[in-house]
Motif scaffolding. Structure first.
Motif, PDB file in Angstrom:
ATOM      1  N   LEU A 132       0.719  -1.420   0.239  1.00  0.00           N
ATOM      2  CA  LEU A 132      -0.062  -0.001  -0.054  1.00  0.00           C
ATOM      3  C   LEU A 132       0.979   1.138  -0.007  1.00  0.00           C
ATOM      4  O   LEU A 132       2.145   1.303   0.401  1.00  0.00           O
ATOM      5  N   THR A 133       0.132   2.452  -0.571  1.00  0.00           N
ATOM      6  CA  THR A 133       0.849   3.665  -0.387  1.00  0.00           C
ATOM      7  C   THR A 133      -0.189   4.799   0.122  1.00  0.00           C
ATOM      8  O   THR A 133      -1.343   4.424   0.170  1.00  0.00           O
ATOM      9  N   THR A 134       0.575   5.620   0.743  1.00  0.00           N
ATOM     10  CA  THR A 134      -0.188   6.712   1.607  1.00  0.00           C
ATOM     11  C   THR A 134       0.625   7.723   1.473  1.00  0.00           C
ATOM     12  O   THR A 134       2.248   7.688   1.744  1.00  0.00           O
ATOM     13  N   PRO A 135       0.108   9.035   1.825  1.00  0.00           N
ATOM     14  CA  PRO A 135       0.906  10.316   2.035  1.00  0.00           C
ATOM     15  C   PRO A 135       1.815  10.119   3.321  1.00  0.00           C
ATOM     16  O   PRO A 135       1.531   9.474   4.367  1.00  0.00           O
ATOM     17  N   ASN A 136       3.146  10.589   3.263  1.00  0.00           N
ATOM     18  CA  ASN A 136       3.930  10.704   4.544  1.00  0.00           C
ATOM     19  C   ASN A 136       3.844  11.967   5.283  1.00  0.00           C
ATOM     20  O   ASN A 136       4.157  13.047   5.039  1.00  0.00           O
ATOM     21  N   TYR A 137       3.229  11.760   6.512  1.00  0.00           N
ATOM     22  CA  TYR A 137       3.237  12.952   7.275  1.00  0.00           C
ATOM     23  C   TYR A 137       4.487  13.490   7.825  1.00  0.00           C
ATOM     24  O   TYR A 137       4.386  14.807   8.140  1.00  0.00           O
ATOM     25  N   PHE A 138       5.409  12.760   7.900  1.00  0.00           N
ATOM     26  CA  PHE A 138       6.985  13.285   8.149  1.00  0.00           C
ATOM     27  C   PHE A 138       7.526  13.674   7.042  1.00  0.00           C
ATOM     28  O   PHE A 138       8.916  14.140   7.012  1.00  0.00           O
ATOM     29  N   SER A 139       6.999  13.985   5.927  1.00  0.00           N
ATOM     30  CA  SER A 139       7.900  14.291   4.622  1.00  0.00           C
ATOM     31  C   SER A 139       8.207  15.424   4.633  1.00  0.00           C
ATOM     32  O   SER A 139       7.735  16.411   5.575  1.00  0.00           O
ATOM     33  N   LEU A 140       9.267  16.160   3.963  1.00  0.00           N
ATOM     34  CA  LEU A 140       9.864  17.169   3.758  1.00  0.00           C
ATOM     35  C   LEU A 140       8.841  18.308   3.393  1.00  0.00           C
ATOM     36  O   LEU A 140       8.853  19.433   4.060  1.00  0.00           O
ATOM     37  N   GLN A 146       3.785  23.028   6.387  1.00  0.00           N
ATOM     38  CA  GLN A 146       2.997  22.865   7.792  1.00  0.00           C
ATOM     39  C   GLN A 146       1.444  22.737   7.415  1.00  0.00           C
ATOM     40  O   GLN A 146       1.045  21.947   6.786  1.00  0.00           O
ATOM     41  N   ALA A 147       0.589  23.786   7.961  1.00  0.00           N
ATOM     42  CA  ALA A 147      -0.863  23.804   7.736  1.00  0.00           C
ATOM     43  C   ALA A 147      -1.068  23.974   6.479  1.00  0.00           C
ATOM     44  O   ALA A 147      -2.448  23.813   6.272  1.00  0.00           O
TER      45      ALA A 147
END
Length: 256
Positions: A132-140, A146-147
């Motif tokens: 599976l793939t999903t967006p990475n919350y810790f991404s650059l 940010q918001a």
């Protein structure tokens, strides 16, 4: 929440035909699934209009999908692909019957993620693969914007993950991690987040943009061997640092 989700997905955009680059990436993904091919059965959770399943069927897979919206269900069934409407319900399938269960950019939309991970684990055979793939919350990108990070979008996205939380979710469901890569940086999302921060009246949600900067950039990279090499190196660095935009998780159901 049910009405909010129904209204949102009824208006979800149609991205049209697949680009040559997307077809190439899908075929690479199918090639990576070959070592797990035993029963010849593949399930895609949240299959959209069935584009990936069409390619998998061309490669000889027996394919099945699940999908939410009425519009997508009609398109998939017109292609002769078996599809079940709504969230993943393991009672619709034989347990441990799929070689591969995949879900591309879907789990962030799901209300009950623990139930989803458990269902996927029940349906894949011992020794089979969950991808599976999903967006990475810790991404650059998220750290920069940010918001204003475009992925922060309710009710489209209900959950956010990093490598650790995604691994723990599937650990608790009974799988073993093969790897979680973090790849890619979306130039389009960065630009949209910048517009949202500095020119909010010009801001358009990423999902509704008609001019896809990312697609054009990927096409240029695809046609240039040197740029493709740089992309591979960059993705290696992004995975090592955990800063890529997309999480790509590979989990195996233990045989014992």
């Amino acid at each position: 929440m049910d009405k909010e989700l129904d209204d949102f997905y009824a208006a979800y955009p149609d991205y049209g035909s697949l680009s040559p680059l997307t077809i190439k990436r899908y075929r690479e993904l199918l090639q990576n699934f070959e070592p797990f091919r035993k029963n010849n059965r593949l399930l895609e959770v949240g299959c959209g209009h069935g584009a990936f399943l069409e390619l998998a069927r061309q490669e000889g897979w027996e394919v099945t999908g699940t999908e939410y919206s009425d519009k997508s269900i009609g398109v998939i069934r017109s292609k002769g692909i078996t599809v079940y409407q709504g969230e993943l319900d393991p009672s619709n399938f034989s347990q441990s019957s799929f070689d591969v269960v995949l879900s591309l950019e879907v789990i962030e939309h799901v209300r009950c993620i623990e139930q989803e991970a458990t269902a996927m684990t029940q349906l894949v055979r011992p020794g089979g693969l969950i991808y599976l793939t999903t967006p990475n919350y810790f991404s650059l990108s998220r750290r920069i914007l940010q918001a204003n990070w475009g992925v922060l979008c309710y009710p489209e996205h209900l959950h956010y993950f990093n490598r650790t939380s995604l691994r723990k979710l599937f650990d608790s469901a009974g799988t073993r991690k093969l790897g979680v890569a973090t790849t890619g940086i979306s130039v389009g999302r960065l630009r949209e987040g910048w517009r949202k921060r500095h020119r909010p009246t010009d801001y358009r949600p990423f999902v509704n943009t008609t001019y896809n900067e990312d697609q054009q950039l990927r096409s240029r990279i695809f046609s240039n061997a040197f740029l493709e090499g740089i992309r591979i190196v960059l993705n290696t660095i992004l995975t090592i640092t955990g800063l890529g935009d997309t999480l790509k998780g590979r989990f195996i159901k233990p045989e014992n």
